[in-house]
Design a protein around this motif. Structure first.
Motif, PDB file in Angstrom:
ATOM      1  N   ASP A 185     -50.761  91.186  -2.417  1.00  0.00           N
ATOM      2  CA  ASP A 185     -51.538  91.434  -3.644  1.00  0.00           C
ATOM      3  C   ASP A 185     -51.597  92.919  -3.998  1.00  0.00           C
ATOM      4  O   ASP A 185     -52.647  93.438  -4.404  1.00  0.00           O
ATOM      5  CB  ASP A 185     -52.951  90.865  -3.495  1.00  0.00           C
ATOM      6  N   GLY A 186     -50.477  93.593  -3.805  1.00  0.00           N
ATOM      7  CA  GLY A 186     -50.413  95.010  -4.157  1.00  0.00           C
ATOM      8  C   GLY A 186     -51.061  95.947  -3.172  1.00  0.00           C
ATOM      9  O   GLY A 186     -51.175  97.151  -3.432  1.00  0.00           O
ATOM     10  N   LYS A 187     -51.477  95.423  -2.000  1.00  0.00           N
ATOM     11  CA  LYS A 187     -52.175  96.239  -1.012  1.00  0.00           C
ATOM     12  C   LYS A 187     -51.366  96.344   0.281  1.00  0.00           C
ATOM     13  O   LYS A 187     -50.884  95.335   0.810  1.00  0.00           O
ATOM     14  CB  LYS A 187     -53.542  95.635  -0.686  1.00  0.00           C
ATOM     15  N   GLU A 206     -55.246 101.571   4.739  1.00  0.00           N
ATOM     16  CA  GLU A 206     -55.146 100.619   3.638  1.00  0.00           C
ATOM     17  C   GLU A 206     -54.883 101.396   2.357  1.00  0.00           C
ATOM     18  O   GLU A 206     -55.514 102.432   2.109  1.00  0.00           O
ATOM     19  CB  GLU A 206     -56.435  99.798   3.504  1.00  0.00           C
ATOM     20  N   SER A 208     -53.266 101.011  -1.959  1.00  0.00           N
ATOM     21  CA  SER A 208     -52.711 100.246  -3.072  1.00  0.00           C
ATOM     22  C   SER A 208     -51.460 100.952  -3.564  1.00  0.00           C
ATOM     23  O   SER A 208     -51.387 102.184  -3.585  1.00  0.00           O
ATOM     24  CB  SER A 208     -53.729 100.126  -4.212  1.00  0.00           C
ATOM     25  N   GLN A 210     -49.137 101.900  -6.515  1.00  0.00           N
ATOM     26  CA  GLN A 210     -49.222 102.089  -7.962  1.00  0.00           C
ATOM     27  C   GLN A 210     -47.934 102.748  -8.429  1.00  0.00           C
ATOM     28  O   GLN A 210     -47.848 103.971  -8.541  1.00  0.00           O
ATOM     29  CB  GLN A 210     -50.449 102.927  -8.322  1.00  0.00           C
ATOM     30  N   GLY A 216     -54.711 105.561  -0.780  1.00  0.00           N
ATOM     31  CA  GLY A 216     -55.228 104.863   0.379  1.00  0.00           C
ATOM     32  C   GLY A 216     -56.264 105.634   1.170  1.00  0.00           C
ATOM     33  O   GLY A 216     -56.635 106.762   0.835  1.00  0.00           O
TER      34      GLY A 216
END
Length: 342
Positions: A185-187, A206, A208, A210, A216
């Motif tokens: 999910d884009g993570k 963690e 994301s 983009q 993160g």
């Protein structure tokens, strides 16, 4: 960077060898389900004398029940599918000459296998549905602050044969072992064990994705630290259109660059993986190795990326040609395709 070749001087035998290879079909449960199964996009994989190449195949069914198809950007002719077997003809044009390559094959268990044939021989090819590549693959330059120290790190993310992700986290000091790499999910998430001097500790990261940026946070018993990054080679990744000229006039072809800076150069409808890509300060070099029969051919490219433009030189056994290019799709951070005119 990328090496493009001057194939405008190759012989008829050479071109026929390049032009050979495609899928086959075996019988599905019903004609209707088979026709639905054959329509759409396929990635064809070919191996001739140990040299691997790929191609994009697209099959469509028209309103009157007949079939049409494309091999790369070129239209196929005589496309037929009877619920069990697929056949079509691909025409390769080179200057004033045309060469016909026929395919016969079968669809089975969601994949295609078959044979491409010409008057110069034949060889096998297999096809499967294209599988999207994870946008997190590649090398990322990270920056974060611990106390008063500015830290720069390299995070390299790769994918194994089964699709599992792996990663390496490198800094100027210390050792880091990464595990549990996931992207959903884009993570992006991963676990990290670090040893710096006599001190050992565990943390998680963690972030994301983009486009060509990572946003993160590193979490550990010491707290949370923002750690953001950017993709290495982002300017090169994307779709490009290159133009080159020769005494035989312009020709087109494609180059695909993935986010991890691997990719393929398309020649006469076959996409050849390029090697040894180096990118430094916008300067790009790479090579492509192909062959015709037992004759190997190496093509070298060197050039410079400047925003949405690319200028370079392509060198092959036939000589050198200048190329200029423009980026076709700046939003494509995952993969890119180069349309090249020789």
């Amino acid at each position: 960077m990328y090496t493009v070749s001057n194939f405008w001087g190759l012989s008829r035998t050479h071109l026929l060898a390049v032009a050979v290879a495609i899928p086959s079909l075996a019988a599905p449960a019903s004609r209707a389900s088979a026709e639905e199964g054959i329509a759409g996009d396929w990635e064809v994989k070919m191996d001739r004398n140990g040299r691997e190449s790929f191609a994009a195949l697209s099959i469509s069914k028209t309103a009157d029940g007949t079939f049409t198809g494309k091999w790369g950007g070129a239209d196929l002719s005589d496309v037929n599918f009877d619920g069990q077997k697929l056949a079509f003809v691909r025409t390769v044009k080179f200057g004033e000459q045309e060469f016909r390559v026929s395919f016969e094959g079968a669809l089975k268990d969601g994949s295609i296998s078959g044979t491409l044939s010409s008057d110069r021989g034949s060889f096998a090819a297999n096809a499967a549905r294209p599988r999207p590549r994870s946008p997190v693959l590649g090398r990322w330059d990270l920056k974060y602050t611990i106390g008063e120290r500015e830290i720069e790190a390299a995070l390299a993310i790769t994918e194994g044969p089964g699709g599992a992700l792996d990663a390496k986290w490198t800094t100027g000091t210390g050792e880091h072992v990464v595990s549990s790499v996931k992207f959903q999910d884009g993570k992006l998430s991963l676990a990290r064990k670090s040893k710096i001097g006599e001190r050992e500790f565990e943390s998680t990261y963690e972030a994301s994705v983009q486009g060509n940026k990572l946003a993160g946070t590193i979490k550990s018993p010491m707290g949370e630290i923002p750690a953001n990054g950017s993709r290495v080679g982002a300017d090169l990744v994307g779709k490009w259109e290159l133009t080159a000229t020769s005494d035989r006039g312009p020709r087109t072809s494609t180059l695909t660059v993935f986010g991890d800076l691997t990719g393929r150069y398309e020649l006469f409808g076959g996409e050849i993986p390029f090697k040894d890509l180096k990118l430094e300060g916008g300067q790009v070099t790479f090579s492509v190795e192909t062959g015709f029969g037992d004759q190997p051919v190496k093509i070298d490219f060197k050039g410079k990326v400047d925003g949405k433009t690319l200028k370079g030189e392509v060198t092959s056994p036939r000589g050198m040609r200048e190329v200029t290019g423009k980026k076709l799709d700046a939003a494509s951070a995952l993969v890119g395709t180069w349309d090249i005119t020789r």
